[in-house]
Design a protein around this motif. Structure first.
Motif, PDB file in Angstrom:
ATOM      1  N   PHE A 112       0.812  -1.215   0.000  1.00 16.73           N
ATOM      2  CA  PHE A 112       0.000   0.000   0.000  1.00 16.73           C
ATOM      3  C   PHE A 112       0.847   1.267   0.000  1.00 16.73           C
ATOM      4  CE2 PHE A 112      -2.560  -3.328   2.060  1.00 16.73           C
ATOM      5  CZ  PHE A 112      -3.526  -3.429   1.075  1.00 16.73           C
ATOM      6  N   SER A 163     -10.424   2.607   4.463  1.00 11.80           N
ATOM      7  CA  SER A 163      -9.643   3.800   4.814  1.00 11.80           C
ATOM      8  C   SER A 163      -9.328   3.808   6.305  1.00 11.80           C
ATOM      9  CB  SER A 163     -10.417   5.076   4.453  1.00 11.80           C
ATOM     10  OG  SER A 163     -10.563   5.208   3.051  1.00 11.80           O
ATOM     11  N   SER A 164     -10.337   3.520   7.113  1.00 11.83           N
ATOM     12  CA  SER A 164     -10.167   3.612   8.565  1.00 11.83           C
ATOM     13  C   SER A 164      -9.209   2.551   9.094  1.00 11.83           C
ATOM     14  CB  SER A 164     -11.535   3.476   9.246  1.00 11.83           C
ATOM     15  OG  SER A 164     -12.411   4.485   8.782  1.00 11.83           O
ATOM     16  N   HIS A 166      -7.019   0.823   7.385  1.00  9.73           N
ATOM     17  CA  HIS A 166      -5.683   1.041   6.803  1.00  9.73           C
ATOM     18  C   HIS A 166      -4.926   2.124   7.570  1.00  9.73           C
ATOM     19  CE1 HIS A 166      -2.416   1.767   4.030  1.00  9.73           C
ATOM     20  NE2 HIS A 166      -2.802   3.019   3.892  1.00  9.73           N
ATOM     21  N   GLY A 167      -5.634   3.199   7.905  1.00  7.51           N
ATOM     22  CA  GLY A 167      -4.978   4.274   8.646  1.00  7.51           C
ATOM     23  C   GLY A 167      -4.487   3.801  10.009  1.00  7.51           C
ATOM     24  N   ALA A 168      -5.345   3.056  10.706  1.00 11.92           N
ATOM     25  CA  ALA A 168      -4.971   2.572  12.038  1.00 11.92           C
ATOM     26  C   ALA A 168      -3.756   1.656  11.953  1.00 11.92           C
ATOM     27  CB  ALA A 168      -6.155   1.842  12.671  1.00 11.92           C
ATOM     28  N   SER A 170      -1.530   1.396   9.525  1.00 10.70           N
ATOM     29  CA  SER A 170      -0.342   2.114   9.038  1.00 10.70           C
ATOM     30  C   SER A 170       0.337   2.888  10.160  1.00 10.70           C
ATOM     31  CB  SER A 170      -0.721   3.100   7.931  1.00 10.70           C
ATOM     32  OG  SER A 170      -1.270   2.431   6.832  1.00 10.70           O
ATOM     33  N   LEU A 171      -0.460   3.585  10.964  1.00 12.21           N
ATOM     34  CA  LEU A 171       0.118   4.356  12.069  1.00 12.21           C
ATOM     35  C   LEU A 171       0.725   3.417  13.104  1.00 12.21           C
ATOM     36  CD1 LEU A 171      -2.549   7.184  12.497  1.00 12.21           C
ATOM     37  CD2 LEU A 171      -0.264   7.392  11.498  1.00 12.21           C
ATOM     38  N   MET A 176       3.485   5.376  15.317  1.00  9.28           N
ATOM     39  CA  MET A 176       3.046   6.752  15.543  1.00  9.28           C
ATOM     40  C   MET A 176       1.754   6.869  16.341  1.00  9.28           C
ATOM     41  SD  MET A 176       4.105   8.762  12.055  1.00  9.28           S
ATOM     42  CE  MET A 176       4.328  10.328  12.912  1.00  9.28           C
ATOM     43  N   VAL A 177       1.191   5.753  16.755  1.00 13.83           N
ATOM     44  CA  VAL A 177      -0.053   5.807  17.529  1.00 13.83           C
ATOM     45  C   VAL A 177       0.201   6.548  18.839  1.00 13.83           C
ATOM     46  CG1 VAL A 177      -1.749   4.397  18.749  1.00 13.83           C
ATOM     47  CG2 VAL A 177      -0.995   3.730  16.459  1.00 13.83           C
ATOM     48  N   GLN A 178      -0.711   7.454  19.194  1.00 10.66           N
ATOM     49  CA  GLN A 178      -0.506   8.351  20.337  1.00 10.66           C
ATOM     50  C   GLN A 178      -1.106   7.829  21.632  1.00 10.66           C
ATOM     51  OE1 GLN A 178       1.272  11.462  19.951  1.00 10.66           O
ATOM     52  NE2 GLN A 178       1.788  10.310  18.107  1.00 10.66           N
ATOM     53  N   VAL A 179      -1.715   6.640  21.588  1.00 15.92           N
ATOM     54  CA  VAL A 179      -2.297   6.077  22.807  1.00 15.92           C
ATOM     55  C   VAL A 179      -1.465   4.870  23.235  1.00 15.92           C
ATOM     56  CG1 VAL A 179      -4.619   6.904  22.306  1.00 15.92           C
ATOM     57  CG2 VAL A 179      -3.899   4.651  21.489  1.00 15.92           C
ATOM     58  N   ASN A 185      -7.239   0.426  21.002  1.00 16.76           N
ATOM     59  CA  ASN A 185      -7.756   1.529  20.202  1.00 16.76           C
ATOM     60  C   ASN A 185      -8.343   1.023  18.882  1.00 16.76           C
ATOM     61  OD1 ASN A 185      -7.217   4.159  18.248  1.00 16.76           O
ATOM     62  ND2 ASN A 185      -7.764   4.702  20.338  1.00 16.76           N
TER      63      ASN A 185
END
Lengths: 198, 198
Positions: A112, A163-164, A166-168, A170-171, A176-179, A185
């Protein structure tokens, strides 16, 4: 009746091709997409570079062969649990998707990201990528038919879900996840999708 | 009272630094992250490579300076419209986020991909990245206080939203969206988020 599905029944050419894709996957995992060269794969497989060129044409063809296998794996992971309950089925699809990415981070990043753009757009690759997305479109249709998701365009709804997730994913792969707990999450995200689309 | 904010009031050192980051941004846009080298930036800015090394230490420091500016831009784009209505404010935040990515695809890709991992983790970069995410956390809090989003952990909810919009924007930039109109699908995604989190 003779069993032609034994290894000895395969053509040597097909066996070599599979061995080269195996080697290419090991190179991808070890060295990343940038290291996936004809020369590196030839060395890994113990063949001459010309043997790789003859089968895949170039690095782009090699990348396409690896990504094709990646999309086959993603499809299998996303439809691993075809339970009857439409909510459980969607959740299992979401869990399978994340697990595939966590188990194959280099594949996922290449499928991706820059890999897909640089791969030779072979018929096989385009077909397998479409088949993987179709799993989600079918799950969405299954859930709409059972009033778990509200009626609508299956493709548009599947795209919103993809989209949702994939974004989760990928981060999470990028760290890069902030939690504190990306897995928890991700569960929240899946529940949010069900609530927002029902 | 003398106006010290005129260009002549700046220190030459600060001016040169800004000129180098300007040059680095032009190189990033033209050649991508892989082309963002000390040598290329020096050539673009018309200075000796040593002038770049002296200020940024290395390529990693240069990438950090460019990404720092990127997060400043993203923060500004996400809070461009601080309208009172909490729904409109969240939607404006979502629109600003996507617009920033479409306007600065190379920056966006570097900020949330290989660039961030390879950048020197300067205090400025970490601070600006956190500030950009904080905009979303604050919007979520504003919406929760007004019962537009259900009560909950602001950070967790902000992460769910960020995952979703990041995925949509990433797939759009990669040209992988499977529906005809990515902009319309993004609107659906924003509405889905509001429905799923209220």
């Amino acid at each position: 009746m003779t069993d032609v599905s034994t290894p000895t029944g395969r053509t040597p050419s097909r066996e070599l091709e599979q061995a080269l894709v195996d080697a290419a996957e090991r190179v991808l995992v070890r060295d990343g997409l940038g290291g996936l060269t004809v020369r590196a794969v030839a060395t890994e497989a113990g063949v001459a570079p010309m043997g790789v060129y003859n089968r895949f044409g170039s690095k782009d063809g090699l990348v396409a062969a690896v990504l094709t296998r990646g999309f086959e794996g993603l499809r299998a992971a996303a439809m691993a649990s075809e339970v009857p309950d439409p909510v459980d089925r969607l959740l299992a699809c979401g869990h399978g998707y994340r697990q595939f990415a966590l188990d194959h981070p280099q594949h996922y990043g290449a499928m991706f990201g820059a890999g897909f753009a640089s791969a030779a757009p072979t018929e096989e690759l385009v077909d397998r990528a479409a088949a993987a997305f179709q799993v989600l479109v079918d799950q969405v249709g299954y859930a709409m038919d059972r009033a778990v998701l509200r009626p609508g365009d299956r493709l548009e709804t599947a795209q919103v879900i993809w989209s949702s997730v994939h974004g989760a994913v990928s981060l999470e792969l990028a760290g890069m996840v902030q939690v504190a707990d990306p897995g928890a999450n991700y569960e929240q995200l899946l529940r949010m999708l069900l609530d927002g689309l029902r």
